[in-house]
Design a protein around this motif. Structure first.
Motif, PDB file in Angstrom:
ATOM      1  N   ASP A   1      -3.948  -8.084   6.666  1.00 28.26           N
ATOM      2  CA  ASP A   1      -3.056  -9.175   7.063  1.00 28.26           C
ATOM      3  C   ASP A   1      -1.796  -8.652   7.744  1.00 28.26           C
ATOM      4  O   ASP A   1      -0.799  -9.374   7.862  1.00 28.26           O
ATOM      5  CB  ASP A   1      -2.679 -10.018   5.844  1.00 28.26           C
ATOM      6  CG  ASP A   1      -2.058  -9.177   4.727  1.00 28.26           C
ATOM      7  OD1 ASP A   1      -1.914  -7.953   4.924  1.00 28.26           O
ATOM      8  OD2 ASP A   1      -1.725  -9.747   3.676  1.00 28.26           O
ATOM      9  N   ASP A   2      -1.840  -7.390   8.198  1.00 24.62           N
ATOM     10  CA  ASP A   2      -0.750  -6.730   8.925  1.00 24.62           C
ATOM     11  C   ASP A   2       0.461  -6.392   8.060  1.00 24.62           C
ATOM     12  O   ASP A   2       1.522  -6.048   8.588  1.00 24.62           O
ATOM     13  CB  ASP A   2      -0.304  -7.557  10.145  1.00 24.62           C
ATOM     14  CG  ASP A   2      -1.338  -7.514  11.265  1.00 24.62           C
ATOM     15  OD1 ASP A   2      -2.082  -6.513  11.343  1.00 24.62           O
ATOM     16  OD2 ASP A   2      -1.418  -8.478  12.035  1.00 24.62           O
ATOM     17  N   HIS A   3       0.326  -6.478   6.741  1.00 24.58           N
ATOM     18  CA  HIS A   3       1.392  -5.980   5.871  1.00 24.58           C
ATOM     19  C   HIS A   3       1.408  -4.456   5.932  1.00 24.58           C
ATOM     20  O   HIS A   3       0.349  -3.810   5.978  1.00 24.58           O
ATOM     21  CB  HIS A   3       1.184  -6.449   4.429  1.00 24.58           C
ATOM     22  CG  HIS A   3       1.643  -7.850   4.207  1.00 24.58           C
ATOM     23  ND1 HIS A   3       1.003  -8.748   3.388  1.00 24.58           N
ATOM     24  CD2 HIS A   3       2.703  -8.527   4.714  1.00 24.58           C
ATOM     25  CE1 HIS A   3       1.637  -9.901   3.380  1.00 24.58           C
ATOM     26  NE2 HIS A   3       2.665  -9.797   4.201  1.00 24.58           N
ATOM     27  N   LEU A   4       2.613  -3.884   5.906  1.00 17.34           N
ATOM     28  CA  LEU A   4       2.769  -2.437   6.026  1.00 17.34           C
ATOM     29  C   LEU A   4       3.168  -1.816   4.694  1.00 17.34           C
ATOM     30  O   LEU A   4       4.030  -2.339   3.991  1.00 17.34           O
ATOM     31  CB  LEU A   4       3.833  -2.081   7.072  1.00 17.34           C
ATOM     32  CG  LEU A   4       3.601  -2.551   8.514  1.00 17.34           C
ATOM     33  CD1 LEU A   4       4.747  -2.090   9.398  1.00 17.34           C
ATOM     34  CD2 LEU A   4       2.279  -2.034   9.047  1.00 17.34           C
ATOM     35  N   ILE A   5       2.518  -0.703   4.368  1.00 24.60           N
ATOM     36  CA  ILE A   5       2.904   0.108   3.215  1.00 24.60           C
ATOM     37  C   ILE A   5       3.298   1.472   3.767  1.00 24.60           C
ATOM     38  O   ILE A   5       2.513   2.117   4.462  1.00 24.60           O
ATOM     39  CB  ILE A   5       1.737   0.260   2.219  1.00 24.60           C
ATOM     40  CG1 ILE A   5       1.274  -1.116   1.737  1.00 24.60           C
ATOM     41  CG2 ILE A   5       2.132   1.146   1.058  1.00 24.60           C
ATOM     42  CD1 ILE A   5      -0.065  -1.078   1.030  1.00 24.60           C
ATOM     43  N   THR A   6       4.529   1.900   3.479  1.00 23.71           N
ATOM     44  CA  THR A   6       5.063   3.118   4.093  1.00 23.71           C
ATOM     45  C   THR A   6       5.537   4.105   3.042  1.00 23.71           C
ATOM     46  O   THR A   6       6.240   3.723   2.099  1.00 23.71           O
ATOM     47  CB  THR A   6       6.232   2.778   5.036  1.00 23.71           C
ATOM     48  OG1 THR A   6       5.786   1.846   6.020  1.00 23.71           O
ATOM     49  CG2 THR A   6       6.742   4.028   5.729  1.00 23.71           C
TER      50      THR A   6
ATOM     51  N   ARG B   1       6.659  -8.016  -6.395  1.00 21.89           N
ATOM     52  CA  ARG B   1       5.676  -6.969  -6.683  1.00 21.89           C
ATOM     53  C   ARG B   1       4.387  -7.548  -7.259  1.00 21.89           C
ATOM     54  O   ARG B   1       3.288  -7.029  -7.024  1.00 21.89           O
ATOM     55  CB  ARG B   1       6.281  -5.949  -7.651  1.00 21.89           C
ATOM     56  CG  ARG B   1       5.538  -4.616  -7.705  1.00 21.89           C
ATOM     57  CD  ARG B   1       6.228  -3.655  -8.647  1.00 21.89           C
ATOM     58  NE  ARG B   1       7.586  -3.359  -8.224  1.00 21.89           N
ATOM     59  CZ  ARG B   1       7.906  -2.393  -7.376  1.00 21.89           C
ATOM     60  NH1 ARG B   1       6.953  -1.630  -6.864  1.00 21.89           N
ATOM     61  NH2 ARG B   1       9.168  -2.172  -7.044  1.00 21.89           N
TER      62      ARG B   1
ATOM     63  N   VAL C   1      10.600  -3.900  -2.661  1.00 21.38           N
ATOM     64  CA  VAL C   1       9.582  -4.944  -2.785  1.00 21.38           C
ATOM     65  C   VAL C   1      10.186  -6.109  -3.573  1.00 21.38           C
ATOM     66  O   VAL C   1      10.719  -5.928  -4.666  1.00 21.38           O
ATOM     67  CB  VAL C   1       8.327  -4.409  -3.504  1.00 21.38           C
ATOM     68  CG1 VAL C   1       7.309  -5.539  -3.679  1.00 21.38           C
ATOM     69  CG2 VAL C   1       7.722  -3.263  -2.714  1.00 21.38           C
TER      70      VAL C   1
ATOM     71  N   VAL D   1      -1.686   0.064   7.075  1.00 26.25           N
ATOM     72  CA  VAL D   1      -1.656  -1.315   7.578  1.00 26.25           C
ATOM     73  C   VAL D   1      -2.801  -2.089   6.932  1.00 26.25           C
ATOM     74  O   VAL D   1      -3.976  -1.753   7.116  1.00 26.25           O
ATOM     75  CB  VAL D   1      -1.790  -1.359   9.114  1.00 26.25           C
ATOM     76  CG1 VAL D   1      -1.617  -2.788   9.623  1.00 26.25           C
ATOM     77  CG2 VAL D   1      -0.779  -0.426   9.780  1.00 26.25           C
ATOM     78  N   LEU D   2      -2.466  -3.122   6.149  1.00 34.79           N
ATOM     79  CA  LEU D   2      -3.480  -3.951   5.502  1.00 34.79           C
ATOM     80  C   LEU D   2      -4.047  -4.976   6.483  1.00 34.79           C
ATOM     81  O   LEU D   2      -3.516  -5.169   7.582  1.00 34.79           O
ATOM     82  CB  LEU D   2      -2.882  -4.648   4.274  1.00 34.79           C
ATOM     83  CG  LEU D   2      -2.293  -3.721   3.193  1.00 34.79           C
ATOM     84  CD1 LEU D   2      -1.755  -4.537   2.030  1.00 34.79           C
ATOM     85  CD2 LEU D   2      -3.330  -2.720   2.712  1.00 34.79           C
TER      86      LEU D   2
ATOM     87  N   LEU E   1       1.541  -8.391  -4.820  1.00 34.78           N
ATOM     88  CA  LEU E   1       0.873  -7.338  -4.060  1.00 34.78           C
ATOM     89  C   LEU E   1      -0.553  -7.119  -4.554  1.00 34.78           C
ATOM     90  O   LEU E   1      -0.823  -7.196  -5.750  1.00 34.78           O
ATOM     91  CB  LEU E   1       1.644  -6.020  -4.191  1.00 34.78           C
ATOM     92  CG  LEU E   1       2.997  -5.924  -3.475  1.00 34.78           C
ATOM     93  CD1 LEU E   1       3.679  -4.601  -3.823  1.00 34.78           C
ATOM     94  CD2 LEU E   1       2.821  -6.035  -1.968  1.00 34.78           C
TER      95      LEU E   1
ATOM     96  N   SER F   1      -8.858  -0.139  -3.198  1.00 35.24           N
ATOM     97  CA  SER F   1      -7.999  -1.176  -2.621  1.00 35.24           C
ATOM     98  C   SER F   1      -8.696  -2.529  -2.750  1.00 35.24           C
ATOM     99  O   SER F   1      -9.878  -2.654  -2.410  1.00 35.24           O
ATOM    100  CB  SER F   1      -7.705  -0.877  -1.145  1.00 35.24           C
ATOM    101  OG  SER F   1      -6.948  -1.910  -0.566  1.00 35.24           O
TER     102      SER F   1
END
Length: 286
Positions: free
Chosen positions: A271-276, A159, A156, A268-269, A162, A191
């Motif tokens: 706004d299409d941000h990915l957390i994996t 940070r 990241v 998948v948030l 986020l 969240s």
């Protein structure tokens, strides 16, 4: 042909011949072969020039039998039973059937009917599946708990930008029986931003190489959505994934190649941000 096979047993089946009239032939034979085919991804081409010269298809097993001598087949339907003992030569091992991207383990049976010069030879090839014997040691579950927050994320850059979130859950096991589903649960505790989707991504990690070096490539096998929309906070969402037969096999490590597996829990948030969150898996046959 009907084919069934398990390692250390036999490949058994029936050759079925259907003809309207008497058929003259010069012999009917069966050829069995098991091969491991390796290839490099396009990004690695040119990096390991010696790879193509040093790694040819690896032959695991090869055998031929004659099922009928030259003669005539009467009109109608004729069945010729056959059996192939699955014995390898030397210290070679039969691996499970596996269809990957850069590693492919395949077993085929070919039937050939030789005919006279004026008639075309007949040939048919079938693929048959090989399963390994279940391992003797009992697979003991190794549950893994996880917590995903901005502080636990890696790779990241900003940070501080986020949103705040906390996602918890567990996998019931990371050493998995290949014929049993991967299970667990995930819970969105809180969240700041809406969540669009939660997905499970099964990944194959294939490593091919030689003395000059190794190329390691990860590719997706399947992606399953387990939740959609802004999920209720505190709600337990079950994780359930079946391992697809042809595209997975027991975790494998040899001199020339490795086949490993991982699962990603993907958030998948809006706004299409990915957390994996990534979890290595060890697959075995139990």
């Amino acid at each position: 042909m009907e084919l069934v096979s398990v390692v250390q047993e036999v490949l058994a089946g029936v050759v079925v011949l259907v003809s309207k009239e008497t058929l003259q032939h010069q012999g009917i034979s069966l050829s069995m072969e098991g091969l491991v085919n390796l290839q490099l991804s396009s990004k690695s081409v040119g990096v390991f020039e010696a790879f193509y010269n040093s790694v040819k298809p690896i032959q695991l097993i090869s055998s031929n039998i004659e099922v009928a001598k030259a003669g005539k087949i009467p009109g109608g339907k004729t069945e010729i039973p056959f059996e192939f003992p699955l014995h390898t030569k030397g210290n070679k091992v039969l691996y499970e059937t596996y269809h990957g991207v850069f590693v492919n383990i395949q077993y085929t049976l070919r039937c050939d009917m030789k005919r006279s010069l004026l008639a075309k030879d007949l040939s048919r090839t079938y693929e048959f599946m090989v399963h390994c014997q279940p391992q003797k040691a009992k697979v003991s579950p190794s549950p893994v708990d996880f917590t995903i927050t901005p502080e636990t994320l890696q790779n990241v850059r900003e940070r501080s930008l986020l949103p705040k979130f906390q996602i918890q859950g567990h996998l019931d096991a990371t050493t998995c029986a290949i014929n049993q589903p991967l299970t667990g649960e995930v819970v969105v505790e809180n969240s700041q931003v809406p969540i669009k989707s939660i997905e499970l991504q099964l990944v194959r990690v294939e490593t091919c190489g030689c003395a000059e070096g190794y190329a390691r490539d990860a590719t997706e096998i399947q992606n399953i959505q387990i939740a959609e929309g802004d999920i209720c906070h505190g709600l337990s969402i079950p994780i359930y994934m079946v391992f697809p037969r042809l595209f997975t096999c027991p975790t494998l490590e040899t001199t020339n190649f490795k086949v490993e597996f991982e699962v990603n829990v993907v958030i998948v948030l809006h706004d299409d941000h990915l957390i994996t969150e990534n979890f290595p898996l060890k697959l075995c046959r139990a």
